[in-house]
Design a protein around this motif. Structure first.
Motif, PDB file in Angstrom:
ATOM      1  N   SER A 133       0.830  -1.195   0.000  1.00  0.00           N
ATOM      2  CA  SER A 133       0.000   0.000   0.000  1.00  0.00           C
ATOM      3  C   SER A 133       0.859   1.237   0.000  1.00  0.00           C
ATOM      4  O   SER A 133       0.562   2.217  -0.664  1.00  0.00           O
ATOM      5  CB  SER A 133      -0.922   0.002   1.196  1.00  0.00           C
ATOM      6  N   VAL A 193       2.717   1.677  -3.552  1.00  0.00           N
ATOM      7  CA  VAL A 193       1.962   1.744  -4.780  1.00  0.00           C
ATOM      8  C   VAL A 193       0.966   2.891  -4.816  1.00  0.00           C
ATOM      9  O   VAL A 193       0.356   3.164  -5.820  1.00  0.00           O
ATOM     10  CB  VAL A 193       1.222   0.432  -4.999  1.00  0.00           C
ATOM     11  N   THR A 194       0.817   3.586  -3.692  1.00  0.00           N
ATOM     12  CA  THR A 194      -0.208   4.627  -3.702  1.00  0.00           C
ATOM     13  C   THR A 194       0.101   5.721  -4.708  1.00  0.00           C
ATOM     14  O   THR A 194      -0.792   6.293  -5.300  1.00  0.00           O
ATOM     15  CB  THR A 194      -0.359   5.269  -2.325  1.00  0.00           C
ATOM     16  N   LYS A 236       0.799   6.669  -8.121  1.00  0.00           N
ATOM     17  CA  LYS A 236       0.752   6.037  -9.429  1.00  0.00           C
ATOM     18  C   LYS A 236       1.247   6.988 -10.483  1.00  0.00           C
ATOM     19  O   LYS A 236       0.643   7.149 -11.525  1.00  0.00           O
ATOM     20  CB  LYS A 236      -0.684   5.640  -9.747  1.00  0.00           C
ATOM     21  N   ASP A 276       5.085   2.160 -12.099  1.00  0.00           N
ATOM     22  CA  ASP A 276       3.807   1.589 -11.703  1.00  0.00           C
ATOM     23  C   ASP A 276       3.623   0.212 -12.325  1.00  0.00           C
ATOM     24  O   ASP A 276       3.217  -0.751 -11.670  1.00  0.00           O
ATOM     25  CB  ASP A 276       2.695   2.535 -12.153  1.00  0.00           C
ATOM     26  N   SER A 335       5.891  -2.357 -10.666  1.00  0.00           N
ATOM     27  CA  SER A 335       5.463  -2.856  -9.361  1.00  0.00           C
ATOM     28  C   SER A 335       4.292  -3.812  -9.518  1.00  0.00           C
ATOM     29  O   SER A 335       4.179  -4.817  -8.813  1.00  0.00           O
ATOM     30  CB  SER A 335       5.110  -1.697  -8.438  1.00  0.00           C
ATOM     31  N   ARG A 336       3.432  -3.501 -10.447  1.00  0.00           N
ATOM     32  CA  ARG A 336       2.305  -4.404 -10.683  1.00  0.00           C
ATOM     33  C   ARG A 336       2.798  -5.731 -11.227  1.00  0.00           C
ATOM     34  O   ARG A 336       2.333  -6.806 -10.827  1.00  0.00           O
ATOM     35  CB  ARG A 336       1.321  -3.763 -11.660  1.00  0.00           C
TER      36      ARG A 336
END
Lengths: 230, 128
Positions: free
Chosen positions: A87, A90-91, A93, A135, A138-139
């Protein structure tokens, strides 16, 4: 974003020190011990589990990617280290391109790919990964590393079948099938959301619609006995 | 095809949470943490809604349950449940089938690697 502060990249750096999980054909026999030694910090029971998962997922995306939309693919995360960091990391983006960091990440990622994989596929992955935003990276990492726990799955299977003899390959296979099923659900839910022109986190109604569509497509095994309450 | 729970008591391998677990009781949120990461990886928000995760977990458990029941039906004809039964069930789904064969072959390779590694260690030990 500084590398040391981004937990995902920190995790990638960890992996960089000990090249991981390639199957046997590799030189990685010796490197498996540093990997296992490093994994021990993650917590007792998960040592081999994470190792196994790491190895499987290395080749995963090369096959899975064609069937997945472009936005989703992630390398793996040790779930224990990621919980707090997901959390947080990744917040934001932001979609800026940070080429330097990405290229370093790419090199880290690529050193993990076993050479027993198809070289053309490797080249393709290399090309794709080099162009990932933070982003996306990380995904992709979440995608690769996430997995259902084998112990939990084994427990579930034992309770379903009533038999104690659930072999390890069976657990692994069912975990893999379940993960792909989750992928189908989430992707279809995203499709439903775009059709309805909604945004934000996926809501249960989208999942339900996705599930209904999957059932119509026949991808969900039908119960021979009707379930009364849903 | 429900088996009586009387004979199946808890196994030592099961997590430390419940020492004695009947087969019909199912804890909720077994896969919650893993599912959150997984859903993010597949395209959901970074923080999926908890109700969504719970729903997905229920669906997955139901999916695995149905799959296992069907596999048991198939396996009972042959005697016991095996991996082949699961593979047979997903034979129509090419991505899943390929992924499973890949997982199985990698597991084999890993096993061989570990075995070879242990043999090397033994050799070192005997040399010393």
């Amino acid at each position: 974003m500084k590398q040391s502060k981004d937990p995902f990249e920190a995790a990638l750096e960890e992996q960089e020190e000990s090249p991981p999980d390639s199957p046997v054909g590799e030189d990685e026999l010796t490197s498996q011990t540093p990997n296992e030694a490093q994994n021990q910090t993650d917590g007792g029971q998960n040592i081999l589990v994470d190792d196994d998962d790491d190895d499987y997922d290395d080749l995963g995306p090369t096959i899975k990617n064609p069937s997945h939309p472009s936005s989703s693919s992630t390398p793996k995360l040790h779930s224990t280290s990621v919980n707090a960091s997901v959390s947080a990391a990744v917040t934001n983006k932001n979609k800026e391109y940070d080429d330097d960091e990405e290229e370093e990440n790419v090199d880290v990622e690529l050193s993990k790919f076993p050479s027993s994989a198809d070289p053309t596929k490797m080249a393709k992955m290399q090309a794709i990964l080099s162009q990932f935003t933070e982003d996306q990276m990380s995904r992709y990492e979440s995608f690769r590393r996430s997995a259902l726990q084998k112990s939990n799955m084994r427990r579930l299977l034992v309770s379903i079948t009533g038999s104690q003899k659930i072999s390890l390959p069976m657990t692994i296979v069912v975990c893999g099938i379940a993960k792909m099923f989750v992928g189908e659900l989430v992707e279809k839910a995203r499709m439903v959301m775009t059709e309805r022109k909604e945004s934000g986190p996926i809501r249960p109604c989208h999942i339900r619609e996705a599930y209904r569509r999957l059932k119509l497509e026949g991808k969900v095994p039908k119960r021979s006995v009707q379930r009364l309450f849903r | 095809m429900s088996n009586p729970s009387a004979g199946t008591s808890s196994k030592a391998k099961v997590g430390s949470s419940q020492p004695s677990e009947t087969s019909f009781k199912r804890k909720r949120g077994v896969f919650q943490k893993d599912l959150q990461h997984m859903m993010y990886g597949f395209g959901d928000d970074a923080n999926p809604l908890p109700e969504t995760v719970t729903l997905v977990e229920d669906i997955v458990v139901e999916y695995v349950t149905d799959l296992a029941h069907k596999a048991q039906d198939i396996g009972s004809k042959r005697g016991k449940l095996s991996v082949e039964d699961f593979l047979y069930l997903i034979r129509k789904d090419m991505p899943k089938l390929n992924r499973c064969t890949e997982l199985l072959s990698m597991q084999e390779e890993l096993k061989q690697a570990r075995k070879a590694f242990e043999v090397d260690e033994e050799k070192l030990a005997t040399l010393e």
